[in-house]
Design an enzyme around this catalytic site. Structure first.
Site, PDB file in Angstrom:
ATOM      1  N   ARG A  40       0.033  -3.095   5.500  1.00  0.00           N
ATOM      2  CA  ARG A  40       0.666  -4.346   5.085  1.00  0.00           C
ATOM      3  C   ARG A  40       0.315  -4.619   3.623  1.00  0.00           C
ATOM      4  NH1 ARG A  40       2.836  -3.010   9.024  1.00  0.00           N
ATOM      5  NH2 ARG A  40       2.466  -3.779  11.117  1.00  0.00           N
ATOM      6  N   GLY A  41       1.280  -5.110   2.868  1.00  0.00           N
ATOM      7  CA  GLY A  41       1.031  -5.428   1.466  1.00  0.00           C
ATOM      8  C   GLY A  41       1.529  -4.370   0.502  1.00  0.00           C
ATOM      9  N   CYS A  42       2.104  -3.297   1.041  1.00  0.00           N
ATOM     10  CA  CYS A  42       2.661  -2.248   0.190  1.00  0.00           C
ATOM     11  C   CYS A  42       4.169  -2.428   0.096  1.00  0.00           C
ATOM     12  CB  CYS A  42       2.373  -0.863   0.760  1.00  0.00           C
ATOM     13  SG  CYS A  42       0.661  -0.364   0.641  1.00  0.00           S
ATOM     14  N   GLN A  43       4.693  -2.299  -1.112  1.00  0.00           N
ATOM     15  CA  GLN A  43       6.134  -2.365  -1.301  1.00  0.00           C
ATOM     16  C   GLN A  43       6.795  -1.161  -0.621  1.00  0.00           C
ATOM     17  OE1 GLN A  43       7.334  -2.112  -5.387  1.00  0.00           O
ATOM     18  NE2 GLN A  43       9.412  -2.756  -4.977  1.00  0.00           N
ATOM     19  N   SER A  44       6.192  -0.001  -0.754  1.00  0.00           N
ATOM     20  CA  SER A  44       6.668   1.217  -0.097  1.00  0.00           C
ATOM     21  C   SER A  44       6.095   1.269   1.312  1.00  0.00           C
ATOM     22  CB  SER A  44       6.200   2.450  -0.869  1.00  0.00           C
ATOM     23  OG  SER A  44       6.607   2.377  -2.199  1.00  0.00           O
TER      24      SER A  44
END
Length: 163
Positions: free
Chosen positions: A67-71
């Site tokens: 969680r928290g990754c754009q990818s």
């Protein structure tokens, strides 16, 4: 590999047996210091991602996403012989290279070693200043998840030892 042709550098072999987290960080810093431009460094990061062992498709599910990754980044960990072992994959080549470096540094170490790791190599190679804010947030999210795995294994291990 294109970056080897462009740079014509000899990289230090990485991941010698029983290396400490700090030694592995230093190897990454030394390797990055051989490149003159960020284009060469990005090519190197992409190549590291290409060399990352494939993650079995069975692990590519919602609960393994960071969680928290754009990818999209899938991260799994297991614990054996007192060491945490990480595996990961991403749908973005740069991110795959970043998680590859984190795995190289943190995998096969004890939970306590992982929790104590300062991961100064990220700043020392200039990564934080050359990543977009969303990528930088994603990098922090990957580190946080890896440390959360280490903490969970530590607590689980202590619980078993106390019973």
């Amino acid at each position: 590999m294109p970056w080897q042709k462009v740079c014509n550098v000899q990289l230090k072999p990485c991941c010698k047996m029983a290396a400490t987290i700090e030694e592995l960080e230093e190897e990454i810093v030394d390797n990055f210091s051989l490149f003159d431009t960020w284009d060469e460094k990005y090519e190197y990061i992409i190549d590291l991602g290409k060399k990352l062992a494939p993650l079995d498709e069975v692990h590519k599910k919602e609960e393994n996403k960071v969680r928290g990754c754009q990818s999209t980044v899938w991260l799994v960990a297991d614990y054996s012989d007192g060491k945490v072992h990480f595996k990961a994959d991403s749908d973005a080549v740069i991110v795959k290279g970043l998680i590859s470096m984190l795995i190289k540094v943190l995998s096969d170490h004890s939970p306590d070693e992982i929790l104590a790791a300062k991961l100064e190599f990220v700043d020392r190679i200039g990564m934080k200043t050359h990543l977009a804010q969303t990528r930088s947030n994603g990098l922090a999210a990957m580190v946080k998840q890896m440390k959360n795995f280490a903490l969970a294994f530590k607590v689980q291990n202590e619980s078993v030892q106390n019973n």
